[in-house]
Design a protein around this motif. Sequence first.
Motif, mmCIF file in Angstrom:
data_model
loop_
_atom_site.group_PDB
_atom_site.id
_atom_site.type_symbol
_atom_site.label_atom_id
_atom_site.label_comp_id
_atom_site.label_asym_id
_atom_site.label_seq_id
_atom_site.Cartn_x
_atom_site.Cartn_y
_atom_site.Cartn_z
ATOM 1 N N ALA A 1 0.830 -1.205 0.000
ATOM 2 C CA ALA A 1 0.000 0.000 0.000
ATOM 3 C C ALA A 1 0.867 1.257 0.000
ATOM 4 N N ALA A 2 1.992 1.209 0.744
ATOM 5 C CA ALA A 2 2.906 2.353 0.782
ATOM 6 C C ALA A 2 3.521 2.600 -0.591
ATOM 7 N N ALA A 3 3.844 1.523 -1.301
ATOM 8 C CA ALA A 3 4.406 1.666 -2.648
ATOM 9 C C ALA A 3 3.387 2.311 -3.587
ATOM 10 N N ARG A 4 2.139 1.851 -3.481
ATOM 11 C CA ARG A 4 1.099 2.469 -4.317
ATOM 12 C C ARG A 4 0.923 3.941 -3.942
ATOM 13 N N VAL B 1 -4.991 9.888 -1.057
ATOM 14 C CA VAL B 1 -3.562 9.617 -0.908
ATOM 15 C C VAL B 1 -3.127 10.132 0.451
ATOM 16 N N SER B 2 -2.529 9.268 1.267
ATOM 17 C CA SER B 2 -2.066 9.671 2.593
ATOM 18 C C SER B 2 -0.577 10.009 2.544
ATOM 19 N N PRO B 3 -0.176 11.216 2.969
ATOM 20 C CA PRO B 3 1.251 11.559 2.990
ATOM 21 C C PRO B 3 2.062 10.701 3.952
ATOM 22 N N LEU B 4 1.401 10.041 4.923
ATOM 23 C CA LEU B 4 2.108 9.290 5.962
ATOM 24 C C LEU B 4 2.058 7.783 5.749
ATOM 25 N N SER B 5 1.459 7.320 4.658
ATOM 26 C CA SER B 5 1.287 5.873 4.468
ATOM 27 C C SER B 5 2.615 5.127 4.416
ATOM 28 N N GLY B 6 3.669 5.786 3.928
ATOM 29 C CA GLY B 6 4.961 5.115 3.833
ATOM 30 C C GLY B 6 5.606 4.842 5.177
ATOM 31 N N CYS B 7 5.131 5.515 6.246
ATOM 32 C CA CYS B 7 5.719 5.330 7.572
ATOM 33 C C CYS B 7 5.139 4.133 8.315
ATOM 34 N N LEU B 8 3.942 3.684 7.929
ATOM 35 C CA LEU B 8 3.255 2.650 8.704
ATOM 36 C C LEU B 8 4.039 1.342 8.815
ATOM 37 N N PRO B 9 4.615 0.798 7.720
ATOM 38 C CA PRO B 9 5.344 -0.471 7.873
ATOM 39 C C PRO B 9 6.460 -0.403 8.907
ATOM 40 N N SER B 10 7.199 0.715 8.919
ATOM 41 C CA SER B 10 8.289 0.855 9.891
ATOM 42 C C SER B 10 7.764 1.014 11.306
ATOM 43 N N LEU B 11 6.707 1.796 11.468
ATOM 44 C CA LEU B 11 6.156 2.037 12.808
ATOM 45 C C LEU B 11 5.593 0.757 13.416
ATOM 46 N N LEU B 12 4.943 -0.070 12.608
ATOM 47 C CA LEU B 12 4.323 -1.285 13.131
ATOM 48 C C LEU B 12 5.351 -2.351 13.494
ATOM 49 N N TRP C 1 15.539 -7.311 3.884
ATOM 50 C CA TRP C 1 14.195 -7.546 3.370
ATOM 51 C C TRP C 1 13.647 -6.279 2.697
ATOM 52 N N SER C 2 13.854 -5.128 3.355
ATOM 53 C CA SER C 2 13.336 -3.865 2.830
ATOM 54 C C SER C 2 13.902 -3.547 1.456
ATOM 55 N N VAL C 3 15.219 -3.736 1.302
ATOM 56 C CA VAL C 3 15.852 -3.423 0.024
ATOM 57 C C VAL C 3 15.311 -4.334 -1.077
ATOM 58 N N VAL C 4 15.202 -5.631 -0.780
ATOM 59 C CA VAL C 4 14.666 -6.570 -1.772
ATOM 60 C C VAL C 4 13.211 -6.232 -2.090
ATOM 61 N N GLU C 5 12.438 -5.946 -1.039
ATOM 62 C CA GLU C 5 11.016 -5.645 -1.213
ATOM 63 C C GLU C 5 10.825 -4.383 -2.040
ATOM 64 N N ARG C 6 11.594 -3.351 -1.760
ATOM 65 C CA ARG C 6 11.469 -2.104 -2.507
ATOM 66 C C ARG C 6 11.899 -2.280 -3.950
ATOM 67 N N THR C 7 12.908 -3.120 -4.175
ATOM 68 C CA THR C 7 13.350 -3.388 -5.545
ATOM 69 C C THR C 7 12.215 -3.996 -6.365
ATOM 70 N N VAL C 8 11.437 -4.890 -5.721
ATOM 71 C CA VAL C 8 10.319 -5.548 -6.418
ATOM 72 C C VAL C 8 9.129 -4.617 -6.561
ATOM 73 N N LEU C 9 8.772 -3.908 -5.482
ATOM 74 C CA LEU C 9 7.540 -3.113 -5.487
ATOM 75 C C LEU C 9 7.650 -1.828 -6.289
ATOM 76 N N TYR C 10 8.853 -1.257 -6.369
ATOM 77 C CA TYR C 10 8.992 0.049 -7.031
ATOM 78 C C TYR C 10 9.608 -0.053 -8.424
ATOM 79 N N ARG C 11 9.689 -1.253 -8.961
ATOM 80 C CA ARG C 11 10.282 -1.379 -10.296
ATOM 81 C C ARG C 11 9.315 -0.838 -11.356
#
Length: 238
Positions: free
Chosen positions: A45-48, A87-98, A228-238
Amino acid sequence: MSVFASLVERLADLLQPLFGVSAAAAAIVLFTAFVRLLVHPLSRAAARGQKARAALQPRIAELRRRHGRNPEKLQKAVLELHAREKVSPLSGCLPSLLQLPAFFLLYHLFSSETIGGRANELLGHRLFAAPLGGRWADALGDGGAFGGAGLVYVGLFAVVAVVAFFGYRLSRRMMAANPVLPATGEGEQVPGMAAVTKVMPFMSFFTLVTVAVMPLAAALYMVTSTTWSVVERTVLYR
């Protein structure tokens, strides 16, 4: 804490035939992977959300040009635009906060001498020659950087450096593909955005600090999560 300690011990017992003395360390890696799987839907969801925010940049820049001299009106217009486009400006913070509760639970577990009124047996577990409850300073005082425990940290530092390098390149590539468009007039489009933009590519290197100053178990969590984050971001933001 007692329940969580028991779960880690049971998982380590199950992994012992495969990983021997490092079974508890393997259990921490699996625990980290489980936590990341739980928050993966939020990461998607943060990637979207980030892609949607990037698509809004031209419209926000136009608002900045129209309301640049009226910060309150500009802020209201930007918030209304985000709300209208959902669109939430803070959605990208949720995975790290949780992830923070899981991290602090693990940190406390391997920093406590006693759990539930009894000696904390998890402190006796190791990653190869390094105690999971120990720190880099302890390893330096017991054999130096190239002693048994010291070499474990050297290996972790090497892994973190490689992962951080790829994370840095990925962040730079994402920022180049989705730049924050400049706006005319004084001030920033979003307060603090310039500072965040400059610091963001270097965030992966922060894990080097955690490996150096935190209990090895907590550092192992951070190394696994960062990878995990680097691999995940590589897949989600390609």
